[in-house]
Design an enzyme around this catalytic site. Structure first.
Site, PDB file in Angstrom:
ATOM      1  N   ASN A 152      16.293 -35.157   1.107  1.00  0.00           N
ATOM      2  CA  ASN A 152      15.477 -34.036   1.985  1.00  0.00           C
ATOM      3  C   ASN A 152      15.815 -34.833   3.494  1.00  0.00           C
ATOM      4  OD1 ASN A 152      14.978 -32.551  -0.511  1.00  0.00           O
ATOM      5  ND2 ASN A 152      12.800 -33.082  -0.348  1.00  0.00           N
ATOM      6  N   CYS A 156       5.545 -45.220  11.415  1.00  0.00           N
ATOM      7  CA  CYS A 156       6.297 -44.841  10.315  1.00  0.00           C
ATOM      8  C   CYS A 156       5.992 -46.069   9.116  1.00  0.00           C
ATOM      9  CB  CYS A 156       7.694 -44.926  10.862  1.00  0.00           C
ATOM     10  SG  CYS A 156       8.926 -44.431   9.092  1.00  0.00           S
ATOM     11  N   HIS A 165      15.455 -41.549   4.236  1.00  0.00           N
ATOM     12  CA  HIS A 165      15.270 -41.942   3.003  1.00  0.00           C
ATOM     13  C   HIS A 165      15.399 -40.838   1.901  1.00  0.00           C
ATOM     14  CE1 HIS A 165      11.679 -39.485   4.043  1.00  0.00           C
ATOM     15  NE2 HIS A 165      11.346 -39.488   2.822  1.00  0.00           N
ATOM     16  N   HIS A 169      15.201 -46.782  11.902  1.00  0.00           N
ATOM     17  CA  HIS A 169      14.384 -45.778  11.991  1.00  0.00           C
ATOM     18  C   HIS A 169      15.072 -44.569  12.417  1.00  0.00           C
ATOM     19  CE1 HIS A 169      10.456 -43.195  12.095  1.00  0.00           C
ATOM     20  NE2 HIS A 169      11.031 -42.849  13.437  1.00  0.00           N
ATOM     21  N   GLN A 174      14.522 -39.828  -2.392  1.00  0.00           N
ATOM     22  CA  GLN A 174      13.595 -39.975  -3.755  1.00  0.00           C
ATOM     23  C   GLN A 174      14.268 -39.944  -4.862  1.00  0.00           C
ATOM     24  OE1 GLN A 174       9.660 -37.692  -2.988  1.00  0.00           O
ATOM     25  NE2 GLN A 174      10.974 -36.732  -1.387  1.00  0.00           N
ATOM     26  N   HIS A 196      12.175 -41.024   8.882  1.00  0.00           N
ATOM     27  CA  HIS A 196      13.037 -42.255   8.766  1.00  0.00           C
ATOM     28  C   HIS A 196      13.933 -42.263   7.541  1.00  0.00           C
ATOM     29  CE1 HIS A 196      13.282 -46.836   8.740  1.00  0.00           C
ATOM     30  NE2 HIS A 196      13.967 -46.602   7.389  1.00  0.00           N
TER      31      HIS A 196
END
Length: 354
Positions: A171, A85, A184, A131, A186, A182
């Site tokens: 998302n 990752c 996260h 993770h 944006q 992982h």
């Protein structure tokens, strides 16, 4: 000034992209750790308005909307094994996008962006170094750190020449199209006001009798049937005309145009309520919910819009039943007319009971 909630430090990755650490303790020196990967310099962005055929924005004259062309993203990382990752901290013999060996919250320029400066900017936000975690598993203190990062990036990106709107989002789930597991999100700095925001602004400016957003939230509070949860500073409800089977809007009690304008009390109260909402989504069907969490913020440079807009968070899931997904069919994709399979009042009741 009191002690800051977070400590922000920045550095450059091997190809020149910016990386920013948002730490919950001072003096960790994470920005001093070099990126040892042999990366080529990041390519420059195209000039406005179109640029190279494979990268740029194009005007849809029939819809009156901009479309982003980003064919170079076809080569982005796609569902790598957990031990490869790129969003994990770097370890011995395995450098990643984050050079430091640990982090709290980190933001960096996307290696495979849809928009590049001066056309715009795309950033990745890693919520935790864990993770196998998820946003719903964060502590309220960590959510506060993420919120500070969102607010910071909104303020910084809004000042870039040409930025018209900043969009923070997450998302979650392969059903949504996630390519990295992982935890996260944006952040996009758009060189135009997005269609959804433009529609809301137009509705708000045309509204007579008060403020559209204020009156909408007040009506939901009076009705009560679609409220999912609330506290002194935030209200979460299923919209009366929800488009998605399970969709929640989260509004602050005090209207603000964007995240940087949130007050201290609202920032502190956000985490517990948002975690409650996400955990209800996961509990609906006894499995992790695929969702999109989208921050709606006012345009960066339109003062009239900023004076009437109410920043808020929209959380929507594409799951409509335990083994069924909501797909955009002919009416939605072809005509923009949404058909919801679940009555919003029933969706709110199921979320309250989850």
């Amino acid at each position: 000034m009191g002690t800051p909630i977070i400590w922000k430090t920045s550095a450059r990755l091997a190809d020149g992209r910016e990386i920013i650490y948002f730490d919950e303790s001072p003096g960790l020196g994470r920005a001093l750790v070099p990126d040892t990967r042999p990366l080529s310099p990041a390519p420059p962005g195209p000039p406005l308005p179109v640029g190279r055929p494979e990268q740029g924005i194009r005007w849809d004259a029939l819809a009156g909307e901009w479309v982003v062309i980003a064919a170079a993203r076809q080569d982005r990382t796609f569902l790598p094994p957990a031990d490869q990752c790129p969003l994990d901290p770097s370890g011995p013999g395995r450098p990643t996008e984050i050079p430091a060996g640990s982090y709290d919250v980190v933001v960096f320029e996307n290696r495979f962006p849809s928009l590049r400066e001066p056309l715009g900017r795309c950033e990745v936000v890693c919520f935790t170094s864990g993770h196998d975690s998820s946003f719903a598993q964060l502590t309220p203190a960590r959510v506060r750190t993420v919120l500070e990062a969102w607010a910071d990036r909104t303020a910084v990106l809004s000042e870039l020449p040409g930025t018209e709107q900043v969009y923070c989002f997450e998302n979650r789930g392969e059903e949504i199209g996630v390519t990295l597991h992982h935890p996260h999100g944006q952040i996009y700095a758009f060189p135009f006001v997005t269609p959804r925001t433009g529609q809301m602004v137009a509705q708000a400016l045309a509204y007579r009798g008060g403020n559209l957003f204020d009156d909408l939230v007040a009506a939901e509070l009076r009705a009560g049937t679609r409220i999912v949860t609330r506290n002194e500073h935030w209200t979460a409800f299923v919209p009366e005309a929800a488009r998605w089977p399970y969709e929640v809007r989260i509004f602050p009690a005090a209207r603000v145009p964007d995240l940087p304008a949130l007050g201290e009390d609202a920032r502190e109260a956000f985490g517990p309520l948002y975690l409650d909402v996400l955990r209800r989504f996961d509990a609906l069907f006894g499995r992790p919910a695929p969702y999109i969490a989208a921050w709606h913020q006012a345009p960066a440079r339109d003062e009239a819009a900023r004076g009437t807009f109410a920043a808020h968070l929209q959380v929507l899931s594409v799951r409509r039943a335990a083994g069924k997904l909501k797909y955009l069919a002919g009416t939605e994709s072809g005509m923009g007319v949404w058909i919801n399979d679940i009555v919003p009042e029933e969706a709110a009741e199921r979320l309250r009971e989850a």
